[in-house]
Design a protein around this motif. Structure first.
Motif, short mmCIF file in Angstrom:
data_model
loop_
_atom_site.label_atom_id
_atom_site.label_comp_id
_atom_site.label_asym_id
_atom_site.label_seq_id
_atom_site.Cartn_x
_atom_site.Cartn_y
_atom_site.Cartn_z
N LEU A 11 48.32 37.81 41.00
CA LEU A 11 47.05 37.09 41.02
C LEU A 11 46.22 37.44 39.79
O LEU A 11 46.21 38.59 39.35
CB LEU A 11 46.25 37.43 42.27
CG LEU A 11 46.80 36.97 43.60
CD1 LEU A 11 45.95 37.53 44.75
CD2 LEU A 11 46.86 35.46 43.68
N SER A 12 45.49 36.46 39.28
CA SER A 12 44.52 36.75 38.24
C SER A 12 43.39 37.57 38.86
O SER A 12 43.24 37.61 40.09
CB SER A 12 43.96 35.45 37.66
OG SER A 12 43.15 34.78 38.63
N PHE A 13 42.58 38.17 38.03
CA PHE A 13 41.44 38.94 38.53
C PHE A 13 40.54 38.05 39.37
O PHE A 13 40.12 38.41 40.47
CB PHE A 13 40.65 39.55 37.36
CG PHE A 13 39.39 40.24 37.81
CD1 PHE A 13 39.43 41.52 38.32
CD2 PHE A 13 38.17 39.58 37.74
CE1 PHE A 13 38.27 42.15 38.76
CE2 PHE A 13 37.00 40.20 38.16
CZ PHE A 13 37.06 41.49 38.67
N GLU A 14 40.28 36.84 38.87
CA GLU A 14 39.38 35.92 39.56
C GLU A 14 39.94 35.50 40.92
O GLU A 14 39.21 35.42 41.90
CB GLU A 14 39.11 34.69 38.69
CG GLU A 14 38.31 34.98 37.43
CD GLU A 14 39.13 35.58 36.28
OE1 GLU A 14 38.52 35.99 35.28
OE2 GLU A 14 40.36 35.67 36.37
N ALA A 15 41.24 35.22 40.96
CA ALA A 15 41.87 34.80 42.23
C ALA A 15 41.87 35.95 43.22
O ALA A 15 41.62 35.75 44.42
CB ALA A 15 43.30 34.31 41.97
N ALA A 16 42.13 37.17 42.76
CA ALA A 16 42.14 38.33 43.64
C ALA A 16 40.73 38.59 44.18
O ALA A 16 40.55 38.87 45.37
CB ALA A 16 42.66 39.57 42.91
N LEU A 17 39.73 38.46 43.34
CA LEU A 17 38.35 38.67 43.76
C LEU A 17 37.92 37.60 44.78
O LEU A 17 37.27 37.91 45.78
CB LEU A 17 37.42 38.67 42.55
CG LEU A 17 35.97 39.06 42.81
CD1 LEU A 17 35.86 40.45 43.42
CD2 LEU A 17 35.16 38.98 41.53
N LYS A 18 38.32 36.35 44.54
CA LYS A 18 37.99 35.28 45.47
C LYS A 18 38.62 35.54 46.83
O LYS A 18 37.97 35.38 47.87
CB LYS A 18 38.46 33.94 44.92
CG LYS A 18 38.11 32.77 45.80
CD LYS A 18 38.55 31.46 45.19
CE LYS A 18 38.19 30.32 46.13
NZ LYS A 18 38.61 29.02 45.61
N ARG A 19 39.89 35.95 46.85
CA ARG A 19 40.56 36.24 48.12
C ARG A 19 39.88 37.42 48.81
O ARG A 19 39.70 37.42 50.04
CB ARG A 19 42.05 36.52 47.89
CG ARG A 19 42.81 36.93 49.12
CD ARG A 19 42.84 35.85 50.17
NE ARG A 19 43.53 36.35 51.37
CZ ARG A 19 43.26 35.98 52.60
NH1 ARG A 19 42.35 35.07 52.84
NH2 ARG A 19 43.92 36.49 53.62
N LEU A 20 39.50 38.43 48.06
CA LEU A 20 38.80 39.59 48.63
C LEU A 20 37.48 39.16 49.27
O LEU A 20 37.15 39.60 50.37
CB LEU A 20 38.57 40.64 47.55
CG LEU A 20 37.97 41.97 47.98
CD1 LEU A 20 38.76 42.62 49.10
CD2 LEU A 20 37.87 42.90 46.79
N GLU A 21 36.77 38.27 48.61
CA GLU A 21 35.51 37.76 49.18
C GLU A 21 35.78 36.99 50.48
O GLU A 21 35.00 37.11 51.44
CB GLU A 21 34.80 36.87 48.17
CG GLU A 21 34.23 37.65 47.00
CD GLU A 21 33.74 36.77 45.87
OE1 GLU A 21 34.04 35.54 45.86
OE2 GLU A 21 33.05 37.28 44.98
N GLU A 22 36.85 36.21 50.53
CA GLU A 22 37.22 35.49 51.75
C GLU A 22 37.51 36.46 52.89
O GLU A 22 37.10 36.24 54.03
CB GLU A 22 38.46 34.62 51.50
CG GLU A 22 38.22 33.45 50.58
CD GLU A 22 39.52 32.76 50.16
OE1 GLU A 22 40.62 33.18 50.59
OE2 GLU A 22 39.44 31.79 49.38
N ILE A 23 38.21 37.54 52.57
CA ILE A 23 38.54 38.54 53.59
C ILE A 23 37.27 39.20 54.12
O ILE A 23 37.12 39.38 55.33
CB ILE A 23 39.52 39.59 53.01
CG1 ILE A 23 40.90 38.95 52.83
CG2 ILE A 23 39.59 40.83 53.88
CD1 ILE A 23 41.89 39.80 52.07
N VAL A 24 36.36 39.55 53.23
CA VAL A 24 35.11 40.18 53.66
C VAL A 24 34.34 39.24 54.59
O VAL A 24 33.85 39.66 55.64
CB VAL A 24 34.26 40.58 52.44
CG1 VAL A 24 32.85 40.99 52.86
CG2 VAL A 24 34.93 41.72 51.67
#
Length: 82
Positions: A11-24
């Protein structure tokens, strides 16, 4: 995360961060079952580690512009986070 989703390391940094936000958001909503919450927490932790590693790699590439006595750029020095 579906079986078709890319591995966290891909994952790109942006995609990983977006997924992390979804999880939160999902964890904070309280709608996830206990087992799902545990799985989401584990995925979130792996995503956090991936994002942190990407940031550290980017930081290592940053260079600081060094100015000469006349105020003109005189070269670069490695970034020092300290």
């Amino acid at each position: 995360m579906s079986d078709q989703a890319p591995a966290i390391s891909e994952l790109s940094f942006e995609a990983a961060l977006k997924r992390l936000e979804e999880i939160v958001r999902r964890l904070e909503s309280g709608d996830a079952s206990l087992d799902e919450s545990i799985d989401l927490y584990g995925e979130g932790d792996r995503l956090r580690q991936q994002c942190e590693a990407r940031l550290q790699a980017a930081q290592a590439k940053i260079e600081k512009i060094q100015l000469g006595r006349d105020g003109q750029p005189g070269g670069t020095i490695p970034f020092d986070a300290a």
